[in-house]
Design a protein around this motif. Structure first.
Motif, mmCIF file in Angstrom:
data_model
loop_
_atom_site.group_PDB
_atom_site.id
_atom_site.type_symbol
_atom_site.label_atom_id
_atom_site.label_comp_id
_atom_site.label_asym_id
_atom_site.label_seq_id
_atom_site.Cartn_x
_atom_site.Cartn_y
_atom_site.Cartn_z
ATOM 1 N N SER A 236 0.826 -1.212 0.000
ATOM 2 C CA SER A 236 0.000 0.000 0.000
ATOM 3 C C SER A 236 0.856 1.256 0.000
ATOM 4 C CB SER A 236 -0.934 0.006 1.219
ATOM 5 O OG SER A 236 -1.833 -1.070 1.161
ATOM 6 N N SER A 237 1.988 1.219 0.719
ATOM 7 C CA SER A 237 2.894 2.358 0.762
ATOM 8 C C SER A 237 4.263 1.899 1.238
ATOM 9 C CB SER A 237 2.363 3.438 1.710
ATOM 10 O OG SER A 237 3.320 4.484 1.867
ATOM 11 N N SER A 238 5.284 2.643 0.855
ATOM 12 C CA SER A 238 6.610 2.442 1.425
ATOM 13 C C SER A 238 6.632 3.035 2.829
ATOM 14 C CB SER A 238 7.676 3.123 0.562
ATOM 15 O OG SER A 238 7.715 2.572 -0.736
ATOM 16 N N VAL A 239 7.604 2.613 3.632
ATOM 17 C CA VAL A 239 7.815 3.211 4.947
ATOM 18 C C VAL A 239 9.202 3.848 4.962
ATOM 19 C CG1 VAL A 239 6.257 1.655 6.153
ATOM 20 C CG2 VAL A 239 8.657 1.020 5.890
ATOM 21 N N TYR A 240 9.380 4.820 5.865
ATOM 22 C CA TYR A 240 10.614 5.605 5.890
ATOM 23 C C TYR A 240 11.111 5.745 7.320
ATOM 24 C CZ TYR A 240 8.876 6.891 1.272
ATOM 25 O OH TYR A 240 8.384 6.856 -0.015
ATOM 26 N N GLU A 241 12.427 5.822 7.461
ATOM 27 C CA GLU A 241 13.026 5.953 8.786
ATOM 28 C C GLU A 241 12.775 7.330 9.384
ATOM 29 O OE1 GLU A 241 14.910 4.342 12.040
ATOM 30 O OE2 GLU A 241 14.305 3.350 10.189
ATOM 31 N N VAL A 242 12.784 8.369 8.532
ATOM 32 C CA VAL A 242 12.622 9.745 9.003
ATOM 33 C C VAL A 242 11.487 10.409 8.229
ATOM 34 C CG1 VAL A 242 13.729 11.981 9.319
ATOM 35 C CG2 VAL A 242 15.088 9.902 9.543
ATOM 36 N N LEU A 243 10.521 10.997 8.961
ATOM 37 C CA LEU A 243 9.389 11.662 8.324
ATOM 38 C C LEU A 243 9.027 12.938 9.083
ATOM 39 C CD1 LEU A 243 6.970 8.636 7.690
ATOM 40 C CD2 LEU A 243 8.295 9.855 5.950
ATOM 41 N N LYS A 244 8.782 14.011 8.331
ATOM 42 C CA LYS A 244 8.160 15.209 8.886
ATOM 43 C C LYS A 244 6.640 15.037 8.798
ATOM 44 C CE LYS A 244 11.867 17.724 9.746
ATOM 45 N NZ LYS A 244 12.210 18.161 11.122
ATOM 46 N N ARG A 245 5.894 16.018 9.388
ATOM 47 C CA ARG A 245 4.431 15.883 9.408
ATOM 48 C C ARG A 245 3.830 15.781 8.015
ATOM 49 N NH1 ARG A 245 2.026 19.764 14.237
ATOM 50 N NH2 ARG A 245 2.966 18.608 15.995
ATOM 51 N N SER A 246 4.334 16.610 7.105
ATOM 52 C CA SER A 246 3.786 16.554 5.736
ATOM 53 C C SER A 246 4.103 15.220 5.071
ATOM 54 C CB SER A 246 4.342 17.712 4.909
ATOM 55 O OG SER A 246 5.759 17.652 4.839
ATOM 56 N N ASP A 247 5.256 14.623 5.419
ATOM 57 C CA ASP A 247 5.596 13.299 4.895
ATOM 58 C C ASP A 247 4.647 12.241 5.450
ATOM 59 O OD1 ASP A 247 7.962 14.096 3.441
ATOM 60 O OD2 ASP A 247 8.981 14.293 5.360
ATOM 61 N N GLU A 248 4.358 12.333 6.756
ATOM 62 C CA GLU A 248 3.433 11.378 7.373
ATOM 63 C C GLU A 248 2.072 11.420 6.695
ATOM 64 O OE1 GLU A 248 3.074 11.665 11.579
ATOM 65 O OE2 GLU A 248 5.228 11.634 11.938
ATOM 66 N N LYS A 249 1.615 12.645 6.393
ATOM 67 C CA LYS A 249 0.324 12.799 5.718
ATOM 68 C C LYS A 249 0.327 12.050 4.387
ATOM 69 C CE LYS A 249 -2.483 16.266 3.324
ATOM 70 N NZ LYS A 249 -2.216 15.664 1.994
ATOM 71 N N VAL A 250 1.399 12.197 3.625
ATOM 72 C CA VAL A 250 1.479 11.553 2.311
ATOM 73 C C VAL A 250 1.502 10.037 2.450
ATOM 74 C CG1 VAL A 250 2.910 11.240 0.255
ATOM 75 C CG2 VAL A 250 2.601 13.524 1.218
ATOM 76 N N VAL A 251 2.295 9.532 3.402
ATOM 77 C CA VAL A 251 2.394 8.082 3.583
ATOM 78 C C VAL A 251 1.044 7.490 3.978
ATOM 79 C CG1 VAL A 251 3.400 6.260 5.027
ATOM 80 C CG2 VAL A 251 4.862 8.078 4.136
ATOM 81 N N VAL A 252 0.384 8.103 4.962
ATOM 82 C CA VAL A 252 -0.907 7.589 5.424
ATOM 83 C C VAL A 252 -1.956 7.683 4.321
ATOM 84 C CG1 VAL A 252 -2.797 7.947 7.057
ATOM 85 C CG2 VAL A 252 -0.420 8.076 7.846
ATOM 86 N N GLU A 253 -1.998 8.813 3.640
ATOM 87 C CA GLU A 253 -2.983 8.996 2.575
ATOM 88 C C GLU A 253 -2.729 8.029 1.429
ATOM 89 O OE1 GLU A 253 -5.202 12.807 0.652
ATOM 90 O OE2 GLU A 253 -3.003 12.850 0.574
ATOM 91 N N THR A 254 -1.461 7.857 1.047
ATOM 92 C CA THR A 254 -1.116 6.929 -0.039
ATOM 93 C C THR A 254 -1.556 5.510 0.303
ATOM 94 O OG1 THR A 254 0.790 8.256 -0.709
ATOM 95 C CG2 THR A 254 0.781 5.955 -1.386
ATOM 96 N N ALA A 255 -1.267 5.080 1.539
ATOM 97 C CA ALA A 255 -1.626 3.720 1.944
ATOM 98 C C ALA A 255 -3.134 3.517 1.946
ATOM 99 C CB ALA A 255 -1.054 3.433 3.334
ATOM 100 N N HIS A 256 -3.882 4.509 2.440
ATOM 101 C CA HIS A 256 -5.327 4.341 2.554
ATOM 102 C C HIS A 256 -6.056 4.516 1.223
ATOM 103 C CE1 HIS A 256 -4.355 4.458 6.787
ATOM 104 N NE2 HIS A 256 -5.583 4.085 7.069
ATOM 105 N N LYS A 257 -5.385 5.128 0.255
ATOM 106 C CA LYS A 257 -5.948 5.187 -1.093
ATOM 107 C C LYS A 257 -5.603 3.934 -1.894
ATOM 108 C CE LYS A 257 -6.426 10.163 -1.934
ATOM 109 N NZ LYS A 257 -6.002 11.308 -2.781
ATOM 110 N N ASN A 258 -4.750 3.106 -1.326
ATOM 111 C CA ASN A 258 -4.291 1.912 -2.035
ATOM 112 C C ASN A 258 -4.354 0.689 -1.108
ATOM 113 O OD1 ASN A 258 -3.130 0.397 -4.135
ATOM 114 N ND2 ASN A 258 -1.056 0.770 -3.352
ATOM 115 N N PRO A 259 -5.540 0.386 -0.546
ATOM 116 C CA PRO A 259 -5.646 -0.732 0.400
ATOM 117 C C PRO A 259 -5.380 -2.070 -0.291
ATOM 118 C CG PRO A 259 -7.821 0.036 -0.222
ATOM 119 C CD PRO A 259 -6.851 1.008 -0.825
ATOM 120 N N LYS A 260 -4.723 -2.989 0.431
ATOM 121 C CA LYS A 260 -4.386 -4.281 -0.169
ATOM 122 C C LYS A 260 -4.439 -5.394 0.859
ATOM 123 C CE LYS A 260 -1.623 -2.989 -4.153
ATOM 124 N NZ LYS A 260 -0.402 -3.304 -4.923
#
Length: 319
Positions: A236-260
């Motif tokens: 659903s999404s890649s994960v990252y060692e370091v994320l800012k708030r805007s990065d977290e938003k993208v990761v969560v949104e990407t994963a939830h738009k691509n459920p698997k």
């Protein structure tokens, strides 16, 4: 008195009390520093662990295990003067060397695993970070019956990558609840549909581990980087060692738009392998696994596909 000289017996070559063939005899967890060359890039230094085996005939009590260490060291010394670009080729060279040293063996097997660092950028701010990927390689060499110098070699290369998945089933439940609540609040149906298209609903997530291994004949090379990229793209999404708030938003949104589901990940990897490796021979053995560590259950979800490349192509191209 004259000095007595005793010839020590070769205990390993003596006959065992129970004369049966053994499939694997060797050493495991041998740690070595390996340098892999890369064209137009800095070399990669890996702290690698090797498992090294030969078969043992029924008329021999033991294998000369010191020869296994000699085989690894000799090949690694050779690497210093002759560049090695693939870890599976390194394993193949060691397997060749093993059969040369163990004249009584008909087959040799070498397994190698390492942690491999890949550089990534966070999806929104572009922050640089390093991610750990588990890579592994294997090689088996079988002595030819007609020609003692001919070895039939098979090589295997693979990787295990951590990612994130979002559950489609729970998300559908939450979508239905959101639609019901919005309707009771007086929101029009068309507006509800538009809202649900724009804002992905909550669901439970899993940390997923995707694994791909490709086993081929000795004369074909497979890109490890391509395998890693295929696994990353299949969740659903890649994960990252370091994320800012805007990065977290993208990761969560990407994963939830691509459920698997766990099954979806395996099938997506299979589809991407067929697209990414059009020249891979039909007899290549493709093993794909996905393990999802559930967040709302105590168990893990698992799916696997093992097939020949030709069979996989046929299944996917017939759709």
């Amino acid at each position: 008195m004259e000095n007595c000289i005793f010839n020590l017996p070769d205990v390993q070559a003596s006959k065992p009390s129970v004369p049966i063939n053994l499939t694997r005899v060797g050493v495991t967890n041998v740690k070595k520093l390996v340098e892999i060359k890369r064209k137009d890039k800095r070399p990669i230094v890996l702290i690698s662990t090797f498992d090294i085996f030969v078969d043992l005939p029924s008329d021999r009590k033991g294998a000369n295990l010191s020869r296994n260490f000699e085989a690894v060291d000799e090949v690694l010394e050779k690497v210093l003067s002759t560049p090695v670009y693939e870890i599976e080729q390194l394993c193949s060279d060691i397997a060749h060397n093993l059969l040369g040293r163990h004249e009584y063996a008909n087959q040799a097997e070498v397994r190698m695993k390492s942690e491999y660092m890949v550089r990534r950028s966070s999806p929104s701010t572009g922050m640089k970070c390093q991610e750990v990927v588990n890579i592994f390689a294997e090689a088996s060499a079988v002595r030819g019956h007609s020609d003692n110098d001919y070895f039939d070699v098979k090589k295997l290369i693979g990787a295990e990558v951590v990612g994130m998945t979002a559950c489609p089933c729970a998300q559908e439940i939450m979508r239905d609840k959101a639609a019901t609540e919005l309707s009771e609040l007086g929101v029009e149906r068309d507006t509800i549909i538009k809202f649900l298209e724009r804002v992905p609903m909550a669901t439970h997530n899993q940390r997923g581990r995707g694994i791909i291994s490709i086993k081929v004949a000795h004369d074909f090379d497979v890109s490890l980087e391509s395998i890693i990229n295929i696994i990353e793209r299949s969740m659903s999404s890649s994960v990252y060692e370091v994320l800012k708030r805007s990065d977290e938003k993208v990761v969560v949104e990407t994963a939830h738009k691509n459920p698997k589901f766990v099954e979806d990940c395996v099938r997506t990897m299979a589809d991407n392998i067929v697209k990414e490796f059009p020249n891979l021979p039909d007899d290549a053995v493709i093993t794909i696994k996905q393990i999802n560590e559930e967040s709302i259950h105590r168990h893990n979800a698992f799916a696997e596909s093992v097939s020949l490349m030709g069979e996989l192509r046929k299944e996917i191209n017939c759709q």
